[in-house]
Design an enzyme around this catalytic site. Structure first.
Site, PDB file in Angstrom:
ATOM      1  N   HIS A 275      28.973   2.235  20.477  1.00 28.97           N
ATOM      2  CA  HIS A 275      27.801   2.505  21.315  1.00 28.97           C
ATOM      3  C   HIS A 275      26.561   1.962  20.640  1.00 28.97           C
ATOM      4  O   HIS A 275      26.598   1.568  19.474  1.00 28.97           O
ATOM      5  CB  HIS A 275      27.689   3.992  21.658  1.00 28.97           C
TER       6      HIS A 275
ATOM      7  N   HIS B 255      23.634   3.034  19.464  1.00 29.41           N
ATOM      8  CA  HIS B 255      22.723   3.676  18.503  1.00 29.41           C
ATOM      9  C   HIS B 255      22.588   2.861  17.207  1.00 29.41           C
ATOM     10  O   HIS B 255      23.563   2.300  16.709  1.00 29.41           O
ATOM     11  CB  HIS B 255      23.201   5.094  18.173  1.00 29.41           C
TER      12      HIS B 255
ATOM     13  N   ASP C 220      22.267   3.618  14.112  1.00 28.56           N
ATOM     14  CA  ASP C 220      23.082   3.937  12.930  1.00 28.56           C
ATOM     15  C   ASP C 220      24.536   3.463  13.101  1.00 28.56           C
ATOM     16  O   ASP C 220      25.370   3.682  12.212  1.00 28.56           O
ATOM     17  CB  ASP C 220      23.001   5.436  12.570  1.00 28.56           C
ATOM     18  N   HIS C 221      24.833   2.810  14.223  1.00 32.94           N
ATOM     19  CA  HIS C 221      26.157   2.211  14.449  1.00 32.94           C
ATOM     20  C   HIS C 221      26.094   0.688  14.587  1.00 32.94           C
ATOM     21  O   HIS C 221      27.124   0.026  14.584  1.00 32.94           O
ATOM     22  CB  HIS C 221      26.805   2.810  15.704  1.00 32.94           C
TER      23      HIS C 221
ATOM     24  N   HIS D 148      27.729  11.063  25.148  1.00 33.99           N
ATOM     25  CA  HIS D 148      26.788  10.937  24.028  1.00 33.99           C
ATOM     26  C   HIS D 148      25.771   9.846  24.381  1.00 33.99           C
ATOM     27  O   HIS D 148      24.565  10.043  24.291  1.00 33.99           O
ATOM     28  CB  HIS D 148      27.567  10.597  22.771  1.00 33.99           C
TER      29      HIS D 148
ATOM     30  N   ASP E 253      30.791   8.569  18.122  1.00 30.80           N
ATOM     31  CA  ASP E 253      30.113   9.876  18.174  1.00 30.80           C
ATOM     32  C   ASP E 253      30.547  10.698  19.377  1.00 30.80           C
ATOM     33  O   ASP E 253      29.773  11.482  19.910  1.00 30.80           O
ATOM     34  CB  ASP E 253      28.586   9.675  18.244  1.00 30.80           C
TER      35      ASP E 253
ATOM     36  N   HIS F  36      31.056  10.246  11.578  1.00 29.88           N
ATOM     37  CA  HIS F  36      30.148  11.047  10.732  1.00 29.88           C
ATOM     38  C   HIS F  36      30.910  12.116   9.950  1.00 29.88           C
ATOM     39  O   HIS F  36      31.931  12.630  10.415  1.00 29.88           O
ATOM     40  CB  HIS F  36      29.092  11.761  11.600  1.00 29.88           C
TER      41      HIS F  36
END
Ligand SMILES: [Zn+2]
Length: 266
Positions: free
Chosen positions: A56, A58, A60-61, A113, A137, A175
């Site tokens: 996805h 985001h 942090d990905h 999410h 996530d 995570h």
């Protein structure tokens, strides 16, 4: 062909999964939010990057993709077709099949999410190893992702899709949230012996700074409250803690459970 999957730690609690087919020096990584830890492992182990899997959009990905592409210009970047992350070379849709790092993967659309969220499922049907699920996530060890873009119904349905995969598969989430998730799970189901024992083992692992993932789907089915909204004890606990109707559906129980967790600080 045996596959090795290992975690690369990033930021405070992200895991970038590195997938390597035995005997090959080419690897794939899932959700490289940062390039530096990936480049450092590749350099140290003399490996080269052939593909990236994005679950996805985001940051942090995805934050490391641009720099990784500068180092490996031919890298194939798989990601959701209907997402907002622009650097995708192979856009995929629900039920697409890909061959990556010696694995046959199937794409499973899991919105909730984020709207673009997908998971990658490796059945490994001709291997003695159990299957693998890279779910970003969406499903966490002992919990699930927050609902940022989708609806509780979407997230519930996405988790239900994952819950019907073979219980023996291993779940590779993105995570290290397991300990906090299980503290909440214990609050929801104080007499679930599997939750009590898992929290004990996870706390031990965290004291040694060891990863608590991957976990088996069967363990999630026994201990993850977000997969257990149909279980009487979970329902009872949600009804006692949240102001919702006793006639609530499993989806409404799930939505209230998610709100409860959003505000949980135990
Ligand atoms: Zn995310």
């Amino acid at each position: 062909m045996p596959i090795r999957v290992s975690p690369i730690s990033a930021f405070r609690d992200n895991y970038i999964w590195m997938i390597r087919e035995n005997g090959s020096n080419e690897v794939s990584v899932v959700d490289p939010g940062d390039s530096e830890p990936v480049l450092s492992v590749l350099r140290k182990e003399g490996l080269s990057l052939s593909s990236i899997l994005i679950t996805h959009h985001h940051a942090d990905h995805t934050g490391g993709v641009k720099t990784l592409l500068e180092h490996f210009p031919d890298v194939e970047i798989y990601g959701p077709r209907h997402g907002t992350f622009p650097i995708i070379t192979a856009a995929v849709l629900d039920q697409d099949r890909l061959h990556v790092a010696g694995m046959d993967l199937r794409v499973i659309q899991v919105p909730g999410h984020t709207l673009d969220h997908i998971a990658y499922y490796c059945e490994l049907s001709n291997s003695p190893a159990a299957g693998m699920l890279f779910c970003g996530d969406t499903l966490f060890a002992g919990g699930c992702g927050r609902i940022f873009e989708g609806t509780p119904t979407m997230m519930y349905n996405s988790l239900q899709k994952l819950a019907t995969l073979p219980p023996a598969i291993m779940v590779y989430c993105a995570h290290e949230y397991t300990q906090a998730n299980l503290r909440f799970a214990l609050c929801v189901e104080p007499s679930n012996a599997d939750v009590i024992e898992r929290l004990r083992q996870v706390s031990e692992a965290r004291n040694l700074e060891e990863p608590t993932v991957p976990s088996s789907l069967s363990m999630e089915l026994r201990t993850n409250p977000f997969l257990r909204c149909h279980i009487h004890a979970v329902r009872k606990s949600v009804l006692e803690s949240m102001a919702i109707s006793p006639a609530s559906s499993d989806i409404e129980i799930f939505a209230a459970l998610r709100r409860w967790k959003d505000n949980f600080s135990g």
